[in-house]
Design an enzyme around this catalytic site. Structure first.
Site, short mmCIF file in Angstrom:
data_model
loop_
_atom_site.label_atom_id
_atom_site.label_comp_id
_atom_site.label_asym_id
_atom_site.label_seq_id
_atom_site.Cartn_x
_atom_site.Cartn_y
_atom_site.Cartn_z
N TRP A 241 0.83 -1.20 0.00
CA TRP A 241 0.00 0.00 0.00
C TRP A 241 0.87 1.26 0.00
O TRP A 241 0.51 2.28 -0.60
CB TRP A 241 -0.92 0.00 1.23
CG TRP A 241 -1.77 1.22 1.37
CD1 TRP A 241 -3.01 1.43 0.85
CD2 TRP A 241 -1.46 2.42 2.10
NE1 TRP A 241 -3.48 2.68 1.20
CE2 TRP A 241 -2.55 3.31 1.97
CE3 TRP A 241 -0.35 2.84 2.85
CZ2 TRP A 241 -2.57 4.57 2.56
CZ3 TRP A 241 -0.37 4.10 3.43
CH2 TRP A 241 -1.47 4.95 3.29
N HIS A 242 2.02 1.18 0.65
CA HIS A 242 2.88 2.36 0.76
C HIS A 242 3.60 2.69 -0.55
O HIS A 242 4.04 3.83 -0.72
CB HIS A 242 3.91 2.16 1.87
CG HIS A 242 3.36 2.33 3.24
ND1 HIS A 242 2.67 1.34 3.89
CD2 HIS A 242 3.37 3.39 4.09
CE1 HIS A 242 2.29 1.76 5.08
NE2 HIS A 242 2.68 3.01 5.22
N GLY A 243 3.74 1.74 -1.43
CA GLY A 243 4.40 2.07 -2.68
C GLY A 243 4.86 0.83 -3.43
O GLY A 243 4.93 -0.27 -2.87
#
Length: 472
Positions: free
Chosen positions: A323-325
């Site tokens: 989700w963060h990247g």
């Protein structure tokens, strides 16, 4: 970005000047227009993505509300999830996965030229996508009736204080505040001021100044560093990312409070956690709860036995890292925290069988120190430019703790810029409530605020930095 400039405060002042002079329905329309204008100041072309997400989930929720056929309802839900995740996957992950797939096929002798697209990541897309998805899922579960008023729902999706970096609000909590007339209480201004000033202090004095130390460290070849410099630099990043992200959340809560909204607490002094599970109950709380309720529990949670519980923890944290990247470092960070959760769950279950007594304070302190350092290992994975750089830096920490003049300078900067925040957080951790300062005499509050403002004015960052989580 508008939020990084004085223009934001002029923008807020103009909105507020009109906002308090009109009725509830007009307030919502004004906030919706202001929210779209706020996002459009970054790039107006991506307003279409928010509109698409809003229209799809508004329409799907209405269908879910009126439909009684389980199969049709499941189809509507899957359509909504596919649309939202499809947009997120295209803008956030297409480049990464197409590149990695090309490398994989080339390594096995099947060179394939995949189309390369120069895709700009829309700011805040992960936040508002998860927010709209949670609404549709809650309506599907019959935990929430569908909203009939499109502008009200659009405001829930695009509410400008928390639009680009959270917290990720649930519809069950924020939508009633949108739909129902808002009443302003005498303490709203004082509480909002507390959140805004402490948030600005975390961002301007702590995060932006420590960013110089962190950026210099990770831009330097590892062959020119010592383990001590790496260690102190990782400590600096721990406080930079905390000051940056929790600072934004605090400012968002304060501005929302001035508008009559109550946003959730997204951070609760996470570096005082004693276990990985407690850390995730204190850090980015809105994402942790989202992953728990919409991923971990649907996977089975801890209901299927030990091995399945470990599997569910690992999958949840892997997807949390993703989700963060789109990078292997984020996946490694998620896997690392998943393993921490599994290991501590294993040892805690055995410890609880041997002793149910509360640990003495010195033991609790040592557990906090240990947990902080375990989190810092994760932050090294999170911040590193590559897994190769992270491995080299971890090796330096384990083999070369030489105290250099550079390390002493870095340590002095860390103590000066993070020390005041740490003192404030130690005091708050000992109080019965997070907003304990608001209960003190106005003169005490004024003195604390004056000190925070003075530090920001006397020691401004050389180069202000964009909020870190704008890129997620």
């Amino acid at each position: 970005m508008l939020f990084n400039s004085y223009a934001f405060w002029m923008f807020y002042a103009v909105v507020a000047a009109v906002y308090f002079r009109v009725g509830h329905r007009a307030q919502n329309r004004l906030l919706l227009a202001a929210s779209y204008f706020f996002y459009g100041c970054w790039d107006w072309r991506f307003l279409g993505l928010i509109v698409v997400s809003t229209l799809v989930d508004f329409w799907v929720a209405l269908e879910l509300d009126r439909c009684a056929n389980p199969r049709l309802r499941r189809g509507w839900l899957l359509g909504s999830i596919a649309t939202n995740l499809g947009l997120l996957a295209f803008f956030k992950y297409y480049g990464f996965f197409s590149q990695e797939l090309g490398r994989l096929l080339g390594a096995v002798g099947l060179p394939v030229l995949l189309p390369s697209l120069d895709i700009v990541l829309p700011v805040g897309i992960s936040f508002y996508t998860f927010q709209t998805m949670s609404y549709t899922i809650d309506v599907y579960r019959r935990q929430l009736p569908a909203v009939r008023n499109l502008p009200d729902f659009a405001l829930y999706v695009a509410f400008f204080p928390q639009l680009v970096a959270g917290p990720i609000e649930r519809a069950t909590r924020l939508l009633p505040q949108v739909v129902q007339p808002r009443r302003h209480h005498p303490g709203d201004f004082a509480e909002g001021l507390f959140h805004v000033l402490t948030g600005l202090f975390k961002k301007v004095f702590v995060a932006d100044t420590l960013a110089m130390v962190v950026n210099a460290l990770f831009a330097t070849p590892t062959s020119e560093l010592t383990g001590t410099e790496v260690l102190i630099g990782v400590y600096a990043f721990a406080f930079q990312i905390y000051g940056d992200f929790s600072g934004y959340s605090s400012i968002a809560r304060g501005v929302a409070k001035w508008l009559g909204f109550d946003l959730m607490e997204n951070f609760r002094r996470p570096y005082f956690a004693e276990t990985p599970s407690e850390f995730w109950q204190r850090w980015h709380i809105s994402l942790s709860q989202w992953l728990r309720d919409y991923l971990y529990i649907p996977l089975g949670g801890n209901r299927g036995g030990t091995l399945l519980t470990y599997r569910n923890l690992l999958l949840t944290m892997l997807l949390g890292g993703l989700w963060h990247g789109a990078a292997w470092t984020f996946l490694a960070w998620g896997a690392y925290h998943g393993l921490l959760l599994c290991l501590f769950r294993f040892f805690e279950q055995r410890r609880s069988r041997l002793s149910a007594t509360t640990s003495p304070e010195p033991i609790r302190f040592l557990r906090r120190v240990l947990m902080f350092h375990l989190v810092c290992v994760g932050w090294l994975l999170f911040r590193a430019e590559s897994l190769t750089q992270a491995a080299a830096m971890l090796t330096l920490v384990a083999t070369d703790l030489t105290l250099t003049p550079v390390a002493i300078t870095m340590l002095g900067m860390l103590a000066f810029y993070a020390g005041p925040l740490l003192v404030l957080e130690v005091w708050l951790e000992q109080q019965p409530a997070s907003n304990e300062l608001l209960q003190r005499h106005w003169a005490v509050r004024a003195a604390v605020y004056a000190a925070l403002v003075q530090l920001m004015l006397l020691f401004p960052p050389v180069t202000p930095s964009q909020f870190i989580y704008f890129q997620f």
